[in-house]
Design a protein around this motif. Structure first.
Motif, mmCIF file in Angstrom:
data_model
loop_
_atom_site.group_PDB
_atom_site.id
_atom_site.type_symbol
_atom_site.label_atom_id
_atom_site.label_comp_id
_atom_site.label_asym_id
_atom_site.label_seq_id
_atom_site.Cartn_x
_atom_site.Cartn_y
_atom_site.Cartn_z
ATOM 1 N N SER A 282 0.621 -1.152 0.051
ATOM 2 C CA SER A 282 0.164 -0.223 0.432
ATOM 3 C C SER A 282 0.942 1.400 0.022
ATOM 4 N N THR A 319 -6.981 -7.454 4.301
ATOM 5 C CA THR A 319 -5.552 -7.523 5.861
ATOM 6 C C THR A 319 -6.177 -7.918 6.821
ATOM 7 N N ARG A 396 -4.842 -9.401 -1.394
ATOM 8 C CA ARG A 396 -5.782 -8.292 -0.313
ATOM 9 C C ARG A 396 -5.052 -6.646 -0.197
HETATM 10 N N1 ASP Z 1 0.806 -5.377 2.322
HETATM 11 C C1 ASP Z 1 -0.452 -5.400 2.684
HETATM 12 C C2 ASP Z 1 -0.073 -4.119 2.115
HETATM 13 O O1 ASP Z 1 0.652 -3.417 2.034
HETATM 14 C C3 ASP Z 1 0.336 -5.416 3.919
HETATM 15 C C4 ASP Z 1 -0.223 -7.180 4.661
HETATM 16 O O2 ASP Z 1 -1.813 -7.822 4.803
HETATM 17 O O3 ASP Z 1 0.150 -7.591 4.534
HETATM 18 O O4 ASP Z 1 -0.865 -3.499 2.075
#
Ligand code: ASP
Length: 428
Positions: A282, A319, A396
């Motif tokens: 994100s 998440t 996600r």
């Molecule tokens: N990779 C996800 C994000 O950056 C965070 C995670 O759920 O591990 O939104």
């Protein structure tokens, strides 16, 4: 395994090699003393070593991530109405996504179906946290009282993660409300602690390809190929939940609360979705999300800046859904019956984990550990998830980022400040 491969490919490779070798060993020599000896003296201890390197920093991670996460919400106060709306949206949307995830797992039961003797063997080897069993768990108001620790240090030592989370939450709130100049040094210290913990996790993750190979070898060599069906069903359920939330819930939210055609919404944020998918982060996607939300969807810059920046760490619906599904799946996998109360705890902790998770690849994995420990599911279960996590992470993250943009649209509309621009030809 070349060091130049990206880590997630090496972890997947570890999963495939460990599983293939484990199944072969199980078929060829299941139960043979030499195989048991390899498992007992090599693959199992190494797998646990890898997991423990991560477990060891979960406490400082949860503490610093949550305190900083809540302290960062301090801006909400300054932005008054917009802040309150964003906050309410975040809690509602995250709660909804976890509830959706839990409904799917309860209905489809991806972790169920292991033969009784396999499950007995599995639980026989599991390490459990100092969890509360349903027999001695406090109920009703007592359960609420138990969340507030009398002594946070004792709660930490006893592994009472819910109490630790509550303490962190209150400390974050205190930090947000206290004069900024006075508390700045403490925030700096916590930021440093957080950075160090993430570094330690990074170091531990270098062992992940080998750790995952050992864990999967141990599992499959002992129990055979049966568990793969459960793992595949788990992946399918997470993806199904994410898809329903992305194209169902968000479509409804955008249509009815944002007054915008869902088709138009998804078409105009396509580039953001692709970036989130390919980077799994994100944070990395934030700059593009800001531009697109402002230019393609007509959200005023101040609102886009505030909602998206806050959302990139706090409003992580994908998440939260993933955490809820994972905990319940592992509970089914290990045959742990979770009462309604325990499932509510999972919802609550998954929302909090969504707030505390950094917007980086795999950011939420370590934060599953406290939830598992709290509801009495063997924490080493995350070893099973590691190998398949990258795909789930990519998906996600799309949900996390799209959810922030949907929130910005809703908030802007409610302020009467949304003017969807005509784009000819439609920009990406
Ligand atoms: N990779 C996800 C994000 O950056 C965070 C995670 O759920 O591990 O939104």
């Amino acid at each position: 395994m070349s060091g130049r491969w990206p880590l997630h490919w090496r972890i997947l490779f570890g999963l495939v090699v460990g599983t293939a070798a484990g199944i072969t060993a199980n078929v060829a020599a299941g139960g043979a003393p030499w195989l048991s000896s390899i498992i007992d003296h090599a693959t199992e201890p190494f797998g646990r070593l890898f997991l423990r390197l991560i477990f060891m920093v979960v406490l400082p991670l949860v503490f610093s991530a949550l305190v900083l996460g809540v302290a960062g919400l301090g801006d909400i106060g300054r932005l008054g109405r917009i802040g309150a709306k964003t906050f309410a949206y975040t809690i509602l949307a995250s709660g909804l996504s976890v509830a959706l995830g839990l409904t799917l797992v309860n209905g489809l039961r991806p972790g169920a179906g292991l033969p009784a003797e396999t499950r007995a063997a599995l639980t026989g080897y599991a390490i459990r946290g100092p969890a509360v069993t349903s027999a001695d768990a406090p109920v009703g108001l007592q359960a609420v009282v138990a969340i507030v620790p009398e002594n946070p240090v004792r709660a930490a030592v006893n592994g009472d993660m819910l109490a630790v989370m509550f303490f962190s939450l209150m400390l974050g709130l205190g930090l947000a409300l206290a004069p900024r100049e006075t508390v700045a040094p403490l925030i700096a210290v916590l930021e440093a602690l957080y950075a160090v913990v993430m570094q330690v996790i990074d170091l531990a993750m270098r062992l992940a390809p080998y750790g995952v190979a050992c864990l999967l070898f141990t599992l499959t060599a002992r129990l055979g190929a049966g568990i793969l069906r459960q793992l595949a069903s788990y992946v399918a359920v997470v993806l199904l939940g994410l898809a329903i939330h992305q194209f169902g819930t968000y479509a409804l939210v955008v249509r009815f609360l944002g007054g915008m055609s869902p088709r138009l919404f998804f078409r105009r944020i396509r580039a953001v979705m692709i970036t989130a998918f390919s980077t799994s982060s994100s944070n990395v996607t934030l700059p593009l999300a800001l531009t697109v939300t402002e230019r393609n969807l007509g959200v005023p810059r101040e609102i886009a800046n505030f909602v998206l920046t806050l959302g990139s760490t706090a409003n992580q619906n994908g998440t939260a859904l993933f955490e809820g599904v994972t905990v319940l799946f592992l509970a089914q996998f290990y045959g742990v019956d979770l009462s309604l109360q325990s499932q509510l705890v999972v919802v609550l902790m998954s929302i909090l984990a969504g707030v505390g998770t950094a917007g980086v690849p795999g950011g939420s994995l370590p934060l599953i550990v406290p939830v598992l420990v709290t509801v009495g599911v063997p924490a080493e279960g995350i070893g099973i998830i590691f190998g398949v996590d990258r795909l789930l992470d990519m998906c996600r993250t799309v949900l996390n980022v799209s959810g922030d943009i949907a929130a910005a649209v809703v908030v802007a509309r409610s302020e009467g400040a949304l003017t969807v621009p005509l784009l000819v030809p439609e920009a990406e």
